[in-house]
Design a protein around this motif. Structure first.
Motif, PDB file in Angstrom:
ATOM      1  N   ALA A 103      -3.903   1.421  10.663  1.00 52.07           N
ATOM      2  CA  ALA A 103      -4.497   0.521  10.124  1.00 52.07           C
ATOM      3  C   ALA A 103      -4.251   0.198   9.085  1.00 52.07           C
ATOM      4  N   VAL A 104      -3.588   0.891   7.775  1.00 48.61           N
ATOM      5  CA  VAL A 104      -3.032   0.281   6.870  1.00 48.61           C
ATOM      6  C   VAL A 104      -2.075  -0.722   7.002  1.00 48.61           C
ATOM      7  N   LEU A 105      -1.440   0.059   7.342  1.00 50.88           N
ATOM      8  CA  LEU A 105      -0.261  -1.013   8.670  1.00 50.88           C
ATOM      9  C   LEU A 105      -0.719  -2.398   8.377  1.00 50.88           C
TER      10      LEU A 105
ATOM     11  N   PRO B 213      -5.610  15.705  14.005  1.00 56.90           N
ATOM     12  CA  PRO B 213      -5.008  15.629  15.840  1.00 56.90           C
ATOM     13  C   PRO B 213      -3.346  14.292  15.824  1.00 56.90           C
ATOM     14  N   LEU B 214      -2.020  14.436  16.213  1.00 51.06           N
ATOM     15  CA  LEU B 214      -1.662  13.341  15.528  1.00 51.06           C
ATOM     16  C   LEU B 214      -1.659  12.013  15.917  1.00 51.06           C
ATOM     17  N   SER B 215      -2.699  12.288  17.323  1.00 51.68           N
ATOM     18  CA  SER B 215      -3.499  10.346  18.024  1.00 51.68           C
ATOM     19  C   SER B 215      -4.277   9.905  16.812  1.00 51.68           C
ATOM     20  N   GLU B 216      -4.958  10.867  15.851  1.00 49.47           N
ATOM     21  CA  GLU B 216      -5.316  10.349  14.758  1.00 49.47           C
ATOM     22  C   GLU B 216      -4.542   9.455  13.790  1.00 49.47           C
ATOM     23  N   VAL B 217      -4.431  11.131  13.204  1.00 42.57           N
ATOM     24  CA  VAL B 217      -3.355  10.334  12.307  1.00 42.57           C
ATOM     25  C   VAL B 217      -2.423   8.801  12.316  1.00 42.57           C
ATOM     26  N   ALA B 218      -1.929   8.953  13.759  1.00 48.20           N
ATOM     27  CA  ALA B 218      -1.164   7.814  13.689  1.00 48.20           C
ATOM     28  C   ALA B 218      -2.382   6.521  13.344  1.00 48.20           C
ATOM     29  N   ASP B 219      -3.618   6.634  14.049  1.00 48.37           N
ATOM     30  CA  ASP B 219      -4.145   5.307  13.892  1.00 48.37           C
ATOM     31  C   ASP B 219      -4.460   4.988  12.700  1.00 48.37           C
TER      32      ASP B 219
ATOM     33  N   ALA C  38       0.758  -1.343   0.319  1.00 53.32           N
ATOM     34  CA  ALA C  38       0.296  -0.044   0.353  1.00 53.32           C
ATOM     35  C   ALA C  38       0.641   1.210   0.000  1.00 53.32           C
ATOM     36  N   THR C  39       0.798   2.288  -0.184  1.00 53.56           N
ATOM     37  CA  THR C  39       0.729   3.684  -0.831  1.00 53.56           C
ATOM     38  C   THR C  39       0.247   4.955   0.093  1.00 53.56           C
ATOM     39  N   ILE C  40       1.408   5.472   1.241  1.00 49.91           N
ATOM     40  CA  ILE C  40       0.271   6.299   1.539  1.00 49.91           C
ATOM     41  C   ILE C  40       0.852   7.450   1.134  1.00 49.91           C
ATOM     42  N   LEU C  41      -0.194   8.487   0.571  1.00 50.97           N
ATOM     43  CA  LEU C  41       0.273  10.163   0.225  1.00 50.97           C
ATOM     44  C   LEU C  41      -0.550  10.807   1.633  1.00 50.97           C
ATOM     45  N   GLN C  42       0.185  11.927   1.218  1.00 48.73           N
ATOM     46  CA  GLN C  42      -0.051  13.423   2.141  1.00 48.73           C
ATOM     47  C   GLN C  42      -1.360  13.699   1.801  1.00 48.73           C
ATOM     48  N   SER C  43      -1.802  14.580   0.133  1.00 52.30           N
ATOM     49  CA  SER C  43      -2.983  15.364  -0.043  1.00 52.30           C
ATOM     50  C   SER C  43      -3.848  14.333  -1.302  1.00 52.30           C
ATOM     51  N   GLN C  44      -4.677  14.709  -1.600  1.00 52.43           N
ATOM     52  CA  GLN C  44      -4.985  14.508  -2.858  1.00 52.43           C
ATOM     53  C   GLN C  44      -4.679  15.146  -3.523  1.00 52.43           C
ATOM     54  N   TYR C  45      -4.188  16.261  -3.640  1.00 51.55           N
ATOM     55  CA  TYR C  45      -3.080  17.221  -4.584  1.00 51.55           C
ATOM     56  C   TYR C  45      -2.307  16.306  -4.949  1.00 51.55           C
TER      57      TYR C  45
ATOM     58  N   PRO D 241      -3.275   3.622  -3.287  1.00 54.90           N
ATOM     59  CA  PRO D 241      -2.817   4.607  -2.463  1.00 54.90           C
ATOM     60  C   PRO D 241      -4.135   4.575  -1.909  1.00 54.90           C
ATOM     61  N   VAL D 242      -3.471   5.019  -0.251  1.00 58.56           N
ATOM     62  CA  VAL D 242      -4.238   6.162   0.654  1.00 58.56           C
ATOM     63  C   VAL D 242      -3.986   7.249   0.664  1.00 58.56           C
ATOM     64  N   VAL D 243      -4.573   8.637   1.264  1.00 56.15           N
ATOM     65  CA  VAL D 243      -4.168   9.818   1.531  1.00 56.15           C
ATOM     66  C   VAL D 243      -4.302  10.030   2.798  1.00 56.15           C
ATOM     67  N   ILE D 244      -3.069   9.904   3.726  1.00 50.17           N
ATOM     68  CA  ILE D 244      -3.986  10.902   5.319  1.00 50.17           C
ATOM     69  C   ILE D 244      -2.658  12.182   4.992  1.00 50.17           C
ATOM     70  N   PRO D 245      -2.897  12.926   6.138  1.00 51.75           N
ATOM     71  CA  PRO D 245      -2.170  14.023   5.804  1.00 51.75           C
ATOM     72  C   PRO D 245      -1.370  13.899   7.141  1.00 51.75           C
ATOM     73  N   ASN D 246      -0.359  15.121   6.620  1.00 54.40           N
ATOM     74  CA  ASN D 246       0.733  14.788   8.433  1.00 54.40           C
ATOM     75  C   ASN D 246      -0.052  15.549   9.581  1.00 54.40           C
ATOM     76  N   ALA D 247       0.582  15.310  10.489  1.00 57.18           N
ATOM     77  CA  ALA D 247       0.554  15.962  11.674  1.00 57.18           C
ATOM     78  C   ALA D 247       1.639  16.680  12.650  1.00 57.18           C
ATOM     79  N   VAL D 248       1.340  17.858  13.187  1.00 56.42           N
ATOM     80  CA  VAL D 248       2.485  17.433  13.749  1.00 56.42           C
ATOM     81  C   VAL D 248       2.366  17.171  15.323  1.00 56.42           C
TER      82      VAL D 248
END
Length: 325
Positions: A321-323, A311-317, A127-134, A149-156
């Motif tokens: 899920a993909v991993l 939130p970083l917690s949501e992005v990590a979740d 699988a591939t994770i990209l950071q934006s629909q763009y 591919p799936v889209v998951i944005p970054n977080a801080v």
């Protein structure tokens, strides 16, 4: 290749074989292949440091640049790792997920073959994770195929990048505008900053740039690249963030500013509109910025309230899920 280069290749190969043999009976929850750097550094590095920290706080064990015999999943980042080492460690039964940004050639403004090398190593991915629909749509437009591919944005990291407890009132002072960048690539907004330095009314606005730049400014205040915590301290003293980079798929610098409560004046390019939403105002040319900044001054509280950062917690979740799929 000279003698010194040949010796370096041999040493690197020897280290890979040694680590491979030692890790066959070991196990971690996750492997990450990325050449980590101590900040300040680029946005992908910043995000992966935050993600790794979040996973480790949850009690997950993360190994770096090694995929042990019992480790069930591996996240490898763009092109920022040793390709040969990854191929050596890859094994049947381990789920492989490739984090991809860019396209790099569009982002940098020139094509040196990096995107094709990324596509080649993407063939190892489940699988591939990209950071934006763009980013996803631009890869498709350029005929750069990526696996599932799936889209998951970054977080801080919210322990570092957070709003101030108290804000200085805006009445009676200039609006404080800040931009930041680790990269000194002119596509990070050099033309916009040059226009502001020459044309903006500095009786009404003050502009600060934090990071690396090839330019010399007459009126814009320049602060060198800062580690994360001091950078966050500076961001919390400002009012508005200027996101002027072009074709940036998911600007970590912009996310850091939004997380510190700064509405953005953003160039309508790359992933900026997706990240900002109603938490800022877009522009297409530098000449529009004085009016955009005046409008942000008038709507500062409204725009600040509209900021929405994942939130970083949501992005990590979502990464987990993909991993673990």
């Amino acid at each position: 290749m000279g003698v010194r280069g040949f010796v370096k290749v041999l040493l690197r190969h020897g280290a890979t074989e040694r680590d491979f043999r030692r890790s066959r009976h070991a196990r971690c929850d996750l492997a990450v292949f990325h050449d980590f750097h101590v900040p300040p550094y680029g946005g992908g590095n910043q995000f992966l440091l935050a993600l790794r920290g979040e996973l480790e706080r949850r009690g997950l064990s993360v190994e770096v640049n090694r995929l042990s015999g019992g480790t069930p999943a591996c996240l490898y980042n763009s092109f920022n790792f040793d390709f040969a080492r990854l191929r050596r460690f890859r094994r049947p039964g381990a789920r492989m997920v490739h984090r991809v940004d860019g396209p790099i050639g569009v982002y940098r403004g020139f094509d040196d073959g990096t995107d094709r090398r990324i596509v080649a190593v993407n063939a190892l991915a489940d699988a591939t994770i990209l950071q934006s629909q763009y980013s996803l749509e631009k890869h498709r437009e350029l005929g750069l195929p990526l696996r599932n591919p799936v889209v998951i944005p970054n977080a801080v990291d919210p322990a570092i990048f957070r709003p101030p407890d108290v804000r200085e009132p805006l009445a009676g002072r200039r609006l404080r505008v800040i931009a930041s960048s680790w990269s000194d690539n002119p596509r990070k907004g050099a033309d916009v900053l040059a226009w502001l330095d020459a044309k903006l009314d500095f009786d009404a606005f003050e502009v600060t740039f934090v990071g690396r730049t090839q330019q010399t400014f007459q009126r814009i205040r320049v602060v060198g690249a800062l580690p994360s915590a001091p950078l966050a301290d500076v961001l919390r003293t400002q009012d508005v963030y200027l996101a002027a980079s072009r074709d940036d798929p998911c600007s970590n610098a912009l996310l850091e500013a939004l997380a510190c409560g700064l509405p953005a004046a953003f160039l309508r390019s790359g992933g900026h509109p997706e990240l900002v939403g109603a938490g800022g105002i877009g522009f297409d040319a530098a000449e529009e910025l004085p009016a955009v900044l005046e409008r942000l001054r008038a709507e500062l509280d409204e725009r600040r309230a509209a900021i929405s950062v994942r939130p970083l917690s949501e992005v990590a979740d979502r990464y987990l899920a993909v991993l673990r799929a």
